[in-house]
Design a protein around this motif. Structure first.
Motif, PDB file in Angstrom:
ATOM      1  N   TRP A 267     -11.135  -1.086  -4.252  1.00  0.00           N
ATOM      2  CA  TRP A 267     -10.067  -0.129  -3.923  1.00  0.00           C
ATOM      3  C   TRP A 267     -10.139   1.024  -4.923  1.00  0.00           C
TER       4      TRP A 267
ATOM      5  N   LEU B 143     -12.661 -10.732  -1.156  1.00  0.00           N
ATOM      6  CA  LEU B 143     -11.260 -10.920  -0.768  1.00  0.00           C
ATOM      7  C   LEU B 143     -11.033 -10.073   0.463  1.00  0.00           C
TER       8      LEU B 143
ATOM      9  N   GLY C  14       0.341  -2.895  -7.832  1.00  0.00           N
ATOM     10  CA  GLY C  14      -1.019  -3.333  -7.553  1.00  0.00           C
ATOM     11  C   GLY C  14      -1.102  -4.834  -7.356  1.00  0.00           C
ATOM     12  N   ALA C  15      -2.029  -5.234  -6.492  1.00  0.00           N
ATOM     13  CA  ALA C  15      -2.305  -6.648  -6.190  1.00  0.00           C
ATOM     14  C   ALA C  15      -1.095  -7.350  -5.573  1.00  0.00           C
TER      15      ALA C  15
ATOM     16  N   TRP D 192       0.831  -1.204   0.000  1.00  0.00           N
ATOM     17  CA  TRP D 192       0.000   0.000   0.000  1.00  0.00           C
ATOM     18  C   TRP D 192       0.861   1.247   0.000  1.00  0.00           C
TER      19      TRP D 192
ATOM     20  N   HIS E  17     -12.915  -6.536   0.661  1.00  0.00           N
ATOM     21  CA  HIS E  17     -13.025  -5.890  -0.644  1.00  0.00           C
ATOM     22  C   HIS E  17     -13.895  -6.746  -1.552  1.00  0.00           C
TER      23      HIS E  17
ATOM     24  N   LYS F 272     -10.124   3.326   2.515  1.00  0.00           N
ATOM     25  CA  LYS F 272      -9.571   2.291   1.635  1.00  0.00           C
ATOM     26  C   LYS F 272     -10.531   1.889   0.521  1.00  0.00           C
TER      27      LYS F 272
ATOM     28  N   GLU G 165      -2.189   4.259  -2.700  1.00  0.00           N
ATOM     29  CA  GLU G 165      -2.841   3.213  -1.919  1.00  0.00           C
ATOM     30  C   GLU G 165      -2.602   3.398  -0.426  1.00  0.00           C
TER      31      GLU G 165
ATOM     32  N   ASN H 157      -9.960  -5.833   6.320  1.00  0.00           N
ATOM     33  CA  ASN H 157     -11.001  -5.311   5.424  1.00  0.00           C
ATOM     34  C   ASN H 157     -11.707  -6.422   4.663  1.00  0.00           C
TER      35      ASN H 157
ATOM     36  N   HIS I 246      -6.823 -12.348  -6.047  1.00  0.00           N
ATOM     37  CA  HIS I 246      -6.485 -11.744  -4.759  1.00  0.00           C
ATOM     38  C   HIS I 246      -6.499 -12.763  -3.628  1.00  0.00           C
TER      39      HIS I 246
ATOM     40  N   GLN J 145       1.123  -7.764   5.125  1.00  0.00           N
ATOM     41  CA  GLN J 145      -0.176  -7.869   4.464  1.00  0.00           C
ATOM     42  C   GLN J 145      -0.260  -9.210   3.751  1.00  0.00           C
TER      43      GLN J 145
ATOM     44  N   TRP K  61      -3.489   0.034 -12.256  1.00  0.00           N
ATOM     45  CA  TRP K  61      -4.955   0.058 -12.080  1.00  0.00           C
ATOM     46  C   TRP K  61      -5.465   1.472 -11.857  1.00  0.00           C
TER      47      TRP K  61
ATOM     48  N   TRP L 248      -2.192  -8.291 -14.243  1.00  0.00           N
ATOM     49  CA  TRP L 248      -3.117  -8.787 -13.212  1.00  0.00           C
ATOM     50  C   TRP L 248      -4.514  -8.198 -13.343  1.00  0.00           C
TER      51      TRP L 248
HETATM   52  C1  GAL Z   1      -5.470  -6.220  -3.766  1.00  0.00           C
HETATM   53  C2  GAL Z   1      -5.552  -5.807  -2.315  1.00  0.00           C
HETATM   54  C3  GAL Z   1      -6.195  -4.471  -2.216  1.00  0.00           C
HETATM   55  C4  GAL Z   1      -5.542  -3.468  -3.136  1.00  0.00           C
HETATM   56  C5  GAL Z   1      -5.380  -4.037  -4.534  1.00  0.00           C
HETATM   57  C6  GAL Z   1      -4.664  -3.145  -5.524  1.00  0.00           C
HETATM   58  O1  GAL Z   1      -4.842  -7.460  -3.904  1.00  0.00           O
HETATM   59  O2  GAL Z   1      -6.287  -6.750  -1.619  1.00  0.00           O
HETATM   60  O3  GAL Z   1      -6.187  -4.016  -0.893  1.00  0.00           O
HETATM   61  O4  GAL Z   1      -4.334  -3.088  -2.594  1.00  0.00           O
HETATM   62  O5  GAL Z   1      -4.742  -5.270  -4.493  1.00  0.00           O
HETATM   63  O6  GAL Z   1      -3.321  -3.064  -5.244  1.00  0.00           O
END
Ligand code: GAL
Length: 410
Positions: free
Chosen positions: A263, A295, A61-62, A29, A139, A331, A33, A137, A367, A84, A243, A186
């Motif tokens: 997100w 997720l 990302g991811a 993050w 998502h 978030k 993020e 969290n 994820h 994380q 993303w 991704w």
């Molecule tokens: C996911 C994660 C989210 C967000 C997203 C984009 O895998 O669970 O919290 O960070 O990637 O990076």
């Protein structure tokens, strides 16, 4: 004299030890993020002012990059204090099976968390041997984002099925608009999981991960065919886009839609300052209304964490009501805790909370929820094969080979 020097030395060592409490938190993050994690760290620092927090982030990302860095550190015997990790197979199939995590059952009991987290989520982070992380969290993966005003100008309704989407695709292209924007690899896989869910339905989609449905089954081959049609409606500069940049295309009116986890709501609201329901709209991705592809990010305690006590206090903050209600509104996610105060959440998140409570839930592949990481990382190759050859059959056989190699579902 000597005695005095010795005493001064002992005191100064004692003091420097007392002031050198540290905590390293590892995540992906970074940058855009970051705000939600920053809020959580602030809360921790207010409660534990003697601890110096190192917010170690690896951008991407991811977690595509961060997870590789983490693996090197963990296998090299240099774990961060807490990191994380996605609830589900990413946690269990990677770190718990390798005996790299500490059992946190005692902490759940001490903090009363067994009564405040949803039982299905506790299952996702548990094995017979223990409970292995603290979820921060929830998502949702299967969300389609758009700008209502732009759709109106282009004369387009929000598609509720992929057939409807394909109908509006050419009209949008005719107006010089990208119907659906995708970014780096991704994010394309992320789109695939939503298309597969729509095509297969929640039962069959779930059977892919338990090994009860073969990737070469005609119904699964058909998801790739449908996916190919959808990909024909996307931008051709995908690989260079993060993303966030893909989301920007929707916000800026270059593209009509984006299928991305929520997100993206965090980014649009917290970073870009948009108002949910006015400046940006959302719907379940086509064909998935009533299903919540879930997720959850969580933090765990690796075996050998250098600052174990500080990490345990960090986990207490992560799981606390105050921590979750500080983190999640920024978030773009909802709090796993059932006692979360929805009054602190925006219109999008309130609707997500309602869907989470009422919808059928399935796990995300990309994820970390549904399938072990070894399968998931090889899925990138499957996607490349599909994008190179355009052959649904080739993708299906490649996916089946990877499922066998990685013993998916076993
Ligand atoms: C996911 C994660 C989210 C967000 C997203 C984009 O895998 O669970 O919290 O960070 O990637 O990076």
């Amino acid at each position: 004299m000597r005695m005095k020097i010795l005493l001064a030395f002992v005191l100064s060592v004692g003091l420097s030890v007392a002031s050198a409490q540290e905590l390293e938190i590892f995540s992906w993050w970074a940058g855009d993020e970051g705000p939600a994690l920053d809020a959580l760290i602030e809360l921790y620092e207010a409660q534990y002012p003697n601890v110096v927090v190192e917010n170690a982030t690896v951008t991407g990302g991811a977690g595509v990059v961060a997870r590789a860095v983490l693996k090197t550190r963990m296998l090299g015997g240099q774990p961060p204090d807490s990191f994380q990790v996605h609830a589900g197979e990413e946690l269990i199939g990677t770190w718990v099976v390798a005996n790299r995590m500490e059992d946190l059952t005692w902490l759940f009991e001490e903090e009363g968390w067994l009564d405040v987290f949803p039982p299905d989520l506790i299952d996702l982070i548990s094995t017979d041997g223990g409970i292995w992380s603290v979820p921060v969290n929830i998502h949702r993966s299967n969300v389609m984002w758009f700008v209502p005003e732009n759709l109106e100008a282009w004369g387009v309704d929000v598609p509720t099925t992929w057939d409807e989407f394909l109908e509006v695709c050419s009209s949008l292209q005719g107006q010089g608009v990208t119907p659906l924007v995708v970014g780096e690899s991704w994010t394309v896989q992320h789109l695939w999981e939503s298309v597969a869910l729509a095509e297969l339905g929640p039962d069959a989609y779930g059977q892919l991960w338990t090994g009860d449905l073969s990737f070469t089954d005609p119904s699964v081959v058909a998801t790739w065919e449908r996916f190919g049609e959808v990909m024909d409606c996307t931008n051709d500069d995908a690989s260079g886009l993060s993303w966030q940049q893909a989301t920007d295309r929707v916000v800026d009116g270059d593209a009509a839609f984006n299928v991305m986890g929520d997100w993206a709501a965090g980014y649009m609201v917290t970073t870009l300052g948009l108002e949910p329901g006015v400046d940006m709209g959302w719907a379940a991705s086509p064909g998935t209304d009533g299903v919540f592809m879930v997720l959850s990010d969580s933090f765990g305690l690796p075996v050998g964490a250098p600052n174990r006590d500080e990490a345990i206090d960090w986990l207490r903050v992560v799981g606390s009501l105050e921590g979750q209600d500080a983190f999640n509104p920024l978030k773009g996610s909802i709090a796993p805790r059932l006692d979360s105060d929805l009054g602190r959440y925006n219109a999008y998140l309130q609707s997500a909370a309602e869907d989470f409570a009422n919808d059928r839930q399935v796990g995300s592949l990309v994820h970390g929820t549904a399938a072990k990481e070894s399968f998931m990382s090889e899925f990138a190759t499957v996607m490349e094969i599909f994008l190179d050859t355009g052959s649904a059959q080739a993708a299906a056989s490649a996916a089946e080979a990877v499922a066998i190699q990685t013993a998916l579902g076993r």
